[in-house]
Design an enzyme around this catalytic site. Structure first.
Site, PDB file in Angstrom:
ATOM      1  N   CYS A  78      14.979  -4.693  -1.285  1.00 37.12           N
ATOM      2  CA  CYS A  78      13.564  -4.545  -1.672  1.00 37.12           C
ATOM      3  C   CYS A  78      13.162  -3.089  -1.833  1.00 37.12           C
ATOM      4  O   CYS A  78      12.193  -2.786  -2.507  1.00 37.12           O
ATOM      5  CB  CYS A  78      12.667  -5.243  -0.657  1.00 37.12           C
ATOM      6  SG  CYS A  78      12.644  -4.478   0.971  1.00 37.12           S
TER       7      CYS A  78
ATOM      8  N   ASP B  87      17.781  -5.289   4.445  1.00 32.68           N
ATOM      9  CA  ASP B  87      16.522  -4.546   4.462  1.00 32.68           C
ATOM     10  C   ASP B  87      16.709  -3.412   5.465  1.00 32.68           C
ATOM     11  O   ASP B  87      17.678  -3.400   6.234  1.00 32.68           O
ATOM     12  CB  ASP B  87      15.375  -5.488   4.887  1.00 32.68           C
ATOM     13  CG  ASP B  87      14.007  -4.819   4.844  1.00 32.68           C
ATOM     14  OD1 ASP B  87      13.843  -3.816   4.116  1.00 32.68           O
ATOM     15  OD2 ASP B  87      13.084  -5.302   5.545  1.00 32.68           O
TER      16      ASP B  87
ATOM     17  N   GLN C  67       7.356  -9.826  -2.648  1.00 35.49           N
ATOM     18  CA  GLN C  67       8.712  -9.303  -2.843  1.00 35.49           C
ATOM     19  C   GLN C  67       9.700 -10.455  -3.057  1.00 35.49           C
ATOM     20  O   GLN C  67      10.603 -10.373  -3.887  1.00 35.49           O
ATOM     21  CB  GLN C  67       9.132  -8.467  -1.631  1.00 35.49           C
ATOM     22  CG  GLN C  67      10.525  -7.885  -1.756  1.00 35.49           C
ATOM     23  CD  GLN C  67      10.627  -6.801  -2.812  1.00 35.49           C
ATOM     24  OE1 GLN C  67       9.888  -5.824  -2.758  1.00 35.49           O
ATOM     25  NE2 GLN C  67      11.514  -6.961  -3.775  1.00 35.49           N
TER      26      GLN C  67
ATOM     27  N   ARG D 220      -2.116  -4.650   2.295  1.00 36.10           N
ATOM     28  CA  ARG D 220      -0.905  -4.343   3.066  1.00 36.10           C
ATOM     29  C   ARG D 220      -1.391  -3.906   4.447  1.00 36.10           C
ATOM     30  O   ARG D 220      -2.128  -2.934   4.582  1.00 36.10           O
ATOM     31  CB  ARG D 220      -0.104  -3.227   2.391  1.00 36.10           C
ATOM     32  CG  ARG D 220       0.992  -2.671   3.286  1.00 36.10           C
ATOM     33  CD  ARG D 220       1.993  -1.834   2.543  1.00 36.10           C
ATOM     34  NE  ARG D 220       2.867  -2.675   1.742  1.00 36.10           N
ATOM     35  CZ  ARG D 220       4.038  -2.262   1.239  1.00 36.10           C
ATOM     36  NH1 ARG D 220       4.457  -1.034   1.442  1.00 36.10           N
ATOM     37  NH2 ARG D 220       4.794  -3.069   0.531  1.00 36.10           N
TER      38      ARG D 220
ATOM     39  N   HIS E 125       6.549 -10.765   3.522  1.00 34.78           N
ATOM     40  CA  HIS E 125       6.410  -9.942   2.305  1.00 34.78           C
ATOM     41  C   HIS E 125       6.614 -10.888   1.102  1.00 34.78           C
ATOM     42  O   HIS E 125       7.601 -10.794   0.373  1.00 34.78           O
ATOM     43  CB  HIS E 125       7.462  -8.822   2.319  1.00 34.78           C
ATOM     44  CG  HIS E 125       7.185  -7.716   1.350  1.00 34.78           C
ATOM     45  ND1 HIS E 125       6.059  -7.654   0.554  1.00 34.78           N
ATOM     46  CD2 HIS E 125       7.907  -6.594   1.042  1.00 34.78           C
ATOM     47  CE1 HIS E 125       6.099  -6.562  -0.191  1.00 34.78           C
ATOM     48  NE2 HIS E 125       7.204  -5.901   0.082  1.00 34.78           N
TER      49      HIS E 125
ATOM     50  N   ARG F 256       8.726  -6.445  -9.655  1.00 36.41           N
ATOM     51  CA  ARG F 256       7.486  -6.523  -8.868  1.00 36.41           C
ATOM     52  C   ARG F 256       6.293  -6.619  -9.811  1.00 36.41           C
ATOM     53  O   ARG F 256       5.363  -7.406  -9.592  1.00 36.41           O
ATOM     54  CB  ARG F 256       7.344  -5.290  -7.965  1.00 36.41           C
ATOM     55  CG  ARG F 256       8.334  -5.220  -6.814  1.00 36.41           C
ATOM     56  CD  ARG F 256       8.083  -6.307  -5.787  1.00 36.41           C
ATOM     57  NE  ARG F 256       6.746  -6.220  -5.206  1.00 36.41           N
ATOM     58  CZ  ARG F 256       6.428  -5.433  -4.169  1.00 36.41           C
ATOM     59  NH1 ARG F 256       7.340  -4.700  -3.578  1.00 36.41           N
ATOM     60  NH2 ARG F 256       5.187  -5.418  -3.696  1.00 36.41           N
TER      61      ARG F 256
HETATM   62  N1  NVA Z   1      10.740  -4.457   6.266  1.00 35.89           N
HETATM   63  C1  NVA Z   1      10.269  -3.296   5.543  1.00 35.89           C
HETATM   64  C2  NVA Z   1       9.978  -3.639   4.129  1.00 35.89           C
HETATM   65  C3  NVA Z   1       9.528  -2.478   3.283  1.00 35.89           C
HETATM   66  C4  NVA Z   1       9.131  -2.879   1.901  1.00 35.89           C
HETATM   67  C5  NVA Z   1       9.051  -2.732   6.239  1.00 35.89           C
HETATM   68  O1  NVA Z   1       8.202  -3.501   6.666  1.00 35.89           O
HETATM   69  O2  NVA Z   1       8.956  -1.505   6.370  1.00 35.89           O
HETATM   70  N1   CP Z   2       9.490  -3.061  -1.527  1.00 45.88           N
HETATM   71  C1   CP Z   2       8.271  -2.559  -1.301  1.00 45.88           C
HETATM   72  O1   CP Z   2       7.328  -3.267  -0.951  1.00 45.88           O
HETATM   73  O2   CP Z   2       8.162  -1.223  -1.541  1.00 45.88           O
HETATM   74  P1   CP Z   2       6.951  -0.278  -1.163  1.00 45.88           P
HETATM   75  O3   CP Z   2       6.883  -0.199   0.336  1.00 45.88           O
HETATM   76  O4   CP Z   2       7.263   1.026  -1.800  1.00 45.88           O
HETATM   77  O5   CP Z   2       5.679  -0.877  -1.717  1.00 45.88           O
END
Ligand code: NVA
Ligand code: CP
Length: 314
Positions: free
Chosen positions: A263, A223, A132, A102, A129, A291
């Site tokens: 998500c 989101d 997801q 990540r 992502h 997930r």
């Molecule tokens: N768009 C959000 C998704 C979190 C799972 C982010 O990048 O923070």
């Molecule tokens: N949806 C998702 O990726 O959640 P986290 O940021 O908690 O991993």
């Protein structure tokens, strides 16, 4: 060897193979039949951003598949002190069997994958992502949505929307995206999706009217308006997204039995109302649980394709 960096790198058949594996392994897991598909394998999990679901689902998933997960926060490894991504890749991939990352820029994960000896999985970048979205597809199937008409309301230029574009355009379903002006999807990603859509028959539309997007949809989704790394823009974003909340009056335009996906984490009162969030909690938390299952399908598929010589996805 294949990496799972974006849905765009896979054919429809390959994506469905992963989903089938996920369904099979989920069914086995539900009867406590933990088949060790990845026995004695180690999954390195590098996190440069926070996570609840991604960390817990990958760590639990690899364990249930007979392996072990190594949680590597960038604050605790030399990457966080400036060791280059390519050196980190060359070291870690000599010791583990698969890596999940990540990170911020998508180019970071591409760099890692370029130097990695083992499959790399995208656990979220600023652009995509994909794990997801594979989860969301599994969840739609479980909720009985066979022919998705998806309305995405909110931030267009983010990892979730871009991955929705890839999923819809590869699998061939309808996706309507409604974003405020100035927060549209990345144009290159749109162009790519429209090319895939020609082949798959997907119908993808863009606009600035949530009501138009939601009318007649059978899946409504959104989101956060402030993704990780955008904290400094919080105030201006909240102003810009005024009118984009998914609430009872908006969702009433969708099909009667439409599902709502998020998500997570969710910010009630911003992108979704408390009422709609709680009304659809069963779907949202099934999505969260999935997930675990969807990612097992992806990990096992990648393991089965270690000797794959196809150029797609490289
Ligand atoms: N768009 C959000 C998704 C979190 C799972 C982010 O990048 O923070
Ligand atoms: N949806 C998702 O990726 O959640 P986290 O940021 O908690 O991993």
């Amino acid at each position: 060897m294949r990496h799972f960096l974006s849905i765009k790198d896979f054919t429809k058949n390959e994506l469905l193979e992963m989903i089938n594996l996920a369904q099979k392994i989920k069914a086995e897991t539900k009867t406590k039949n933990f088949v060790p598909y990845l026995e004695k394998q180690t999954l390195g999990m590098i996190f440069e951003k926070s996570s609840t679901r991604t960390r817990v689902s990958f760590e639990t998933g690899i364990y249930q598949l007979g392996g072990i997960g190594l949680f590597l926060s960038s604050n605790d490894i030399q990457l966080g002190r400036g060791e280059p991504m390519k050196d980190t890749a060359r070291v870690i991939s000599r010791m583990v069997d698969m890596v999940m990352i990540r990170t911020f820029a998508h180019s970071n994960i591409e760099e890692f994958a370029k130097y990695s000896k083992v499959p790399v999985i995208n656990g979220l970048t600023d652009s995509y992502h994909p794990v997801q979205l594979m989860t969301d597809y599994l969840t739609m199937l479980e909720c009985g949505v066979e022919k998705p008409i998806v309305a995405y309301v909110g931030d267009g230029n983010n990892n979730m929307t871009h991955s929705w574009l890839m999923l819809a355009s590869k699998l061939g379903f309808e996706l309507r995206v409604a974003t405020p002006k100035g927060y549209e999807c990345n144009q290159e990603i749109i162009n790519q999706a429209l090319i895939f859509a020609k082949e798959s028959g997907a119908i993808i539309t863009f606009g600035h009217e949530p009501k138009v997007a939601v009318e007649g949809a059978n899946v409504v989704t959104t989101d956060t308006w402030v993704s990780m790394g955008q904290e400094d823009e919080k105030e201006e974003r909240i102003k810009a997204f005024d009118g984009y909340i998914v609430d009872g009056s908006l969702i009433s335009l969708a099909q009667k039995d439409a599902i709502f996906l998020h998500c997570l984490p969710a910010y009630r009162g911003l992108e979704v109302s408390e009422e709609i969030f709680e009304k659809h909690a069963d779907e949202i938390f099934l999505e969260a649980e999935n997930r675990l299952h969807a990612q097992k399908g992806i990990m096992v598929w990648l393991d089965q394709h270690r000797d794959d010589t196809t150029t797609e996805g490289k």
